[in-house]
Design an enzyme around this catalytic site. Sequence first.
Site, PDB file in Angstrom:
ATOM      1  N   GLY A 193     -21.366  25.427   4.213  1.00 28.94           N
ATOM      2  CA  GLY A 193     -21.888  24.146   4.696  1.00 28.94           C
ATOM      3  C   GLY A 193     -23.385  24.010   4.496  1.00 28.94           C
ATOM      4  O   GLY A 193     -23.892  22.920   4.215  1.00 28.94           O
ATOM      5  N   CYS A 197     -10.413  28.767  12.691  1.00 27.25           N
ATOM      6  CA  CYS A 197     -11.779  28.386  13.056  1.00 27.25           C
ATOM      7  C   CYS A 197     -11.887  28.304  14.571  1.00 27.25           C
ATOM      8  O   CYS A 197     -12.953  28.503  15.138  1.00 27.25           O
ATOM      9  CB  CYS A 197     -12.136  27.054  12.419  1.00 27.25           C
ATOM     10  SG  CYS A 197     -10.908  25.790  12.713  1.00 27.25           S
ATOM     11  N   GLU A 237     -16.844  20.790   8.433  1.00 27.78           N
ATOM     12  CA  GLU A 237     -16.016  21.485   9.433  1.00 27.78           C
ATOM     13  C   GLU A 237     -16.198  22.966   9.178  1.00 27.78           C
ATOM     14  O   GLU A 237     -15.523  23.558   8.334  1.00 27.78           O
ATOM     15  CB  GLU A 237     -14.535  21.095   9.261  1.00 27.78           C
ATOM     16  CG  GLU A 237     -14.262  19.611   9.413  1.00 27.78           C
ATOM     17  CD  GLU A 237     -14.233  19.143  10.866  1.00 27.78           C
ATOM     18  OE1 GLU A 237     -14.308  19.987  11.778  1.00 27.78           O
ATOM     19  OE2 GLU A 237     -14.144  17.926  11.076  1.00 27.78           O
ATOM     20  N   GLY A 278     -14.963  25.141   5.815  1.00 25.41           N
ATOM     21  CA  GLY A 278     -15.149  26.539   5.444  1.00 25.41           C
ATOM     22  C   GLY A 278     -16.264  27.150   6.269  1.00 25.41           C
ATOM     23  O   GLY A 278     -16.573  26.681   7.370  1.00 25.41           O
ATOM     24  N   SER A 279     -16.887  28.162   5.709  1.00 24.43           N
ATOM     25  CA  SER A 279     -17.898  28.912   6.459  1.00 24.43           C
ATOM     26  C   SER A 279     -19.189  28.096   6.619  1.00 24.43           C
ATOM     27  O   SER A 279     -19.472  27.179   5.828  1.00 24.43           O
ATOM     28  CB  SER A 279     -18.210  30.200   5.709  1.00 24.43           C
ATOM     29  OG  SER A 279     -18.642  29.883   4.395  1.00 24.43           O
TER      30      SER A 279
HETATM   31  P1  NAD Z   1     -15.437  29.705   2.495  1.00 22.11           P
HETATM   32  O1  NAD Z   1     -16.671  29.051   2.979  1.00 22.11           O
HETATM   33  O2  NAD Z   1     -15.550  31.009   1.817  1.00 22.11           O
HETATM   34  O3  NAD Z   1     -14.673  28.725   1.455  1.00 22.11           O
HETATM   35  C1  NAD Z   1     -14.230  27.450   1.836  1.00 22.11           C
HETATM   36  C2  NAD Z   1     -14.132  26.553   0.620  1.00 22.11           C
HETATM   37  O4  NAD Z   1     -15.448  26.237   0.167  1.00 22.11           O
HETATM   38  C3  NAD Z   1     -13.425  27.183  -0.583  1.00 22.11           C
HETATM   39  O5  NAD Z   1     -12.637  26.200  -1.204  1.00 22.11           O
HETATM   40  C4  NAD Z   1     -14.576  27.616  -1.477  1.00 22.11           C
HETATM   41  O6  NAD Z   1     -14.230  27.696  -2.828  1.00 22.11           O
HETATM   42  C5  NAD Z   1     -15.568  26.494  -1.233  1.00 22.11           C
HETATM   43  N1  NAD Z   1     -16.970  26.831  -1.452  1.00 22.11           N
HETATM   44  C6  NAD Z   1     -17.603  27.980  -1.164  1.00 22.11           C
HETATM   45  N2  NAD Z   1     -18.913  27.880  -1.463  1.00 22.11           N
HETATM   46  C7  NAD Z   1     -19.114  26.623  -1.945  1.00 22.11           C
HETATM   47  C8  NAD Z   1     -20.248  25.902  -2.418  1.00 22.11           C
HETATM   48  N3  NAD Z   1     -21.454  26.467  -2.467  1.00 22.11           N
HETATM   49  N4  NAD Z   1     -20.087  24.635  -2.820  1.00 22.11           N
HETATM   50  C9  NAD Z   1     -18.874  24.044  -2.776  1.00 22.11           C
HETATM   51  N5  NAD Z   1     -17.756  24.680  -2.351  1.00 22.11           N
HETATM   52  C10 NAD Z   1     -17.880  25.951  -1.931  1.00 22.11           C
HETATM   53  O7  NAD Z   1     -14.454  29.812   3.769  1.00 22.11           O
HETATM   54  P2  NAD Z   1     -13.043  30.562   3.909  1.00 22.11           P
HETATM   55  O8  NAD Z   1     -13.255  32.034   3.933  1.00 22.11           O
HETATM   56  O9  NAD Z   1     -12.044  29.995   2.947  1.00 22.11           O
HETATM   57  O10 NAD Z   1     -12.589  30.071   5.375  1.00 22.11           O
HETATM   58  C11 NAD Z   1     -13.001  30.660   6.556  1.00 22.11           C
HETATM   59  C12 NAD Z   1     -14.150  29.897   7.189  1.00 22.11           C
HETATM   60  O11 NAD Z   1     -13.814  28.513   7.313  1.00 22.11           O
HETATM   61  C13 NAD Z   1     -14.455  30.363   8.600  1.00 22.11           C
HETATM   62  O12 NAD Z   1     -15.842  30.369   8.794  1.00 22.11           O
HETATM   63  C14 NAD Z   1     -13.793  29.306   9.476  1.00 22.11           C
HETATM   64  O13 NAD Z   1     -14.324  29.195  10.776  1.00 22.11           O
HETATM   65  C15 NAD Z   1     -14.036  28.086   8.663  1.00 22.11           C
HETATM   66  N6  NAD Z   1     -13.083  27.018   8.983  1.00 22.11           N
HETATM   67  C16 NAD Z   1     -13.544  25.965   9.710  1.00 22.11           C
HETATM   68  C17 NAD Z   1     -12.664  24.968  10.086  1.00 22.11           C
HETATM   69  C18 NAD Z   1     -13.122  23.804  10.930  1.00 22.11           C
HETATM   70  O14 NAD Z   1     -12.385  22.834  11.015  1.00 22.11           O
HETATM   71  N7  NAD Z   1     -14.283  23.862  11.552  1.00 22.11           N
HETATM   72  C19 NAD Z   1     -11.310  25.033   9.692  1.00 22.11           C
HETATM   73  C20 NAD Z   1     -10.898  26.117   8.932  1.00 22.11           C
HETATM   74  C21 NAD Z   1     -11.794  27.111   8.576  1.00 22.11           C
END
Ligand code: NAD
Length: 527
Positions: A263, A314, A280, A258-259
């Site tokens: 992370g 991503c 990731e 995720g974002s």
């Molecule tokens: P997001 O960070 O909003 O959410 C991702 C996941 O994390 C969701 O399931 C969310 O519920 C969970 N989450 C959020 N905050 C959390 C916390 N504090 N503790 C535990 N879990 C938590 O991301 P998004 O909007 O769903 O996806 C887009 C982002 O993901 C972009 O920044 C993109 O670059 C990144 N991404 C990275 C990869 C990679 O492999 N590097 C792949 C896909 C997406």
Amino acid sequence: MPAETAGTRHDRPGVGMVTAVSSTEDIRVRAENALARCGVELAAVKGDALTARTPVTGHDLFGLRADTPAGIDRAVEAAHTAFLDWRTTPAPVRGALVKRLGELLTEHKEYVADLVTVEAGKIRSEALGEVQEMIDICDFAVGLSRQLYGRTMPSERPGHRLMETWHPLGVVGVISAFNFPVAVWAWNAAVALVCGDTVVWKPSELTPLTALACSALLDRAIAETGAPAHLNQVVLGGAEAGTQLVDSPLVPLVSATGSTRMGREVGPRVAARFGRTVLELGGNNAAVVAPSADLDLTVNAAVFAAAGTAGQRCTTLRRLIVHADVVDTVVERLAAAYRRLPVGDPFQESTLVGPLVNEAALARMRESLDRAVQEGGTVVVGGDRQLQDAAPDAAYVRPALVTMPAQSAVVREETFAPVLYVLTYRDLDEAIRLHNDVPQGLSSGIFTADQGEAERFLAADGADCGIVNVNIGTSGAEIGGAFGGEKETGGGRESGSDAWRAYMRRATNTVNYSGRVALAQGVDFSR
Ligand code: NAD
């Protein structure tokens, strides 16, 4: 999609704009049918705690249950109990389960892809591609189940043998993002299962249906192969559900996608209890276009990398660093391709760019474009809302192409939308400096016919990313390689190559068959 396919589409003048959008009712029926085909009991999952929504129309489909904190604890405990059995199941037998999962995904490819389009808004070909990626990683993991190799090393002591063995780790908590709602789970789950681990999956709150479908298919594979029940648990909920996995002492590894914001919260929390993470996170990917580049290939590859998946990968190409000799031509050709891109209903065959996931994503895109202009940039094309009459509540937008006079604050950030910034360079050192001058380090590319330049880009003082390509855009990785990035992308590696090692624990074993005590380093402890 291969560059040639993309090219024939963009270069064909008069490709019609998509003006109609499927009705929410049609999408609801399609979603319910796909879920039922994958074995999900709708009555058991419906509720009023979460909402399944489609970005295709921007409307809600139906309510879903969410997991309570106590329910999540039970899921983790059940996965832990299953682990105690699974860890001693021979790895090739574990591979047989993943083989069956791959077969079921193949049989249900259309339905899982339907759900990916319903929830993530991916065009048909990309949704099918995402499911294919799951099938591919299952194939890889089946082979891996016979190749979890440890090393043997020469011992310095006579009559001793020194070796490494790899053992299952435990429950893997998988937290996934909306934009690869199923492939990321499969990258983790297929590998973790053959490694002898079990999985608790917290999908994005934006994509619960795809998770329910995949989990039902895996449950069927578990039942058919006689594997322990509860090897894979899905827990539905928001960030707080993810946090529960992050804090659970029964989850030795958290693989979070995720974002970078997410992370930053997850990494230190897991580290504080000495757990492990695979992170990731966000990317801000760039490609360099050298004067010798094949511009047909470059433009086709760049359009797919920057506008494909509506800029919501991503690995999306966000910065194009173009040599001054060719920048005008490249911008002109990109602009022409961008103007012709069919934006619209992702279920329609002619569409290449589907919707953004929600209104907030469009607002962030607009804000970045405004900032780019304030920082001296020019929006050459795009950024304007599309299909407002046909789908007033959905976030369709024409991908934007922006020329920037120099590196600037907005260019150094990831905006999760289709914005491609074009920067100009004069020598390769400057291009590499610009390329690396961002906090993220996921994917990169160089377009060049000069082998020396390509090698320089791949070298230790070249691109600083986890993925570095030559004459290929930044998106569209294959499962055979390890996937992940450096710096604020988190440093994790998933999928192929030796990424499996993150899912196991290593034991170094020394066996003494000499019948005598012999200490290492020549230490003498005898009296
Ligand atoms: P997001 O960070 O909003 O959410 C991702 C996941 O994390 C969701 O399931 C969310 O519920 C969970 N989450 C959020 N905050 C959390 C916390 N504090 N503790 C535990 N879990 C938590 O991301 P998004 O909007 O769903 O996806 C887009 C982002 O993901 C972009 O920044 C993109 O670059 C990144 N991404 C990275 C990869 C990679 O492999 N590097 C792949 C896909 C997406």
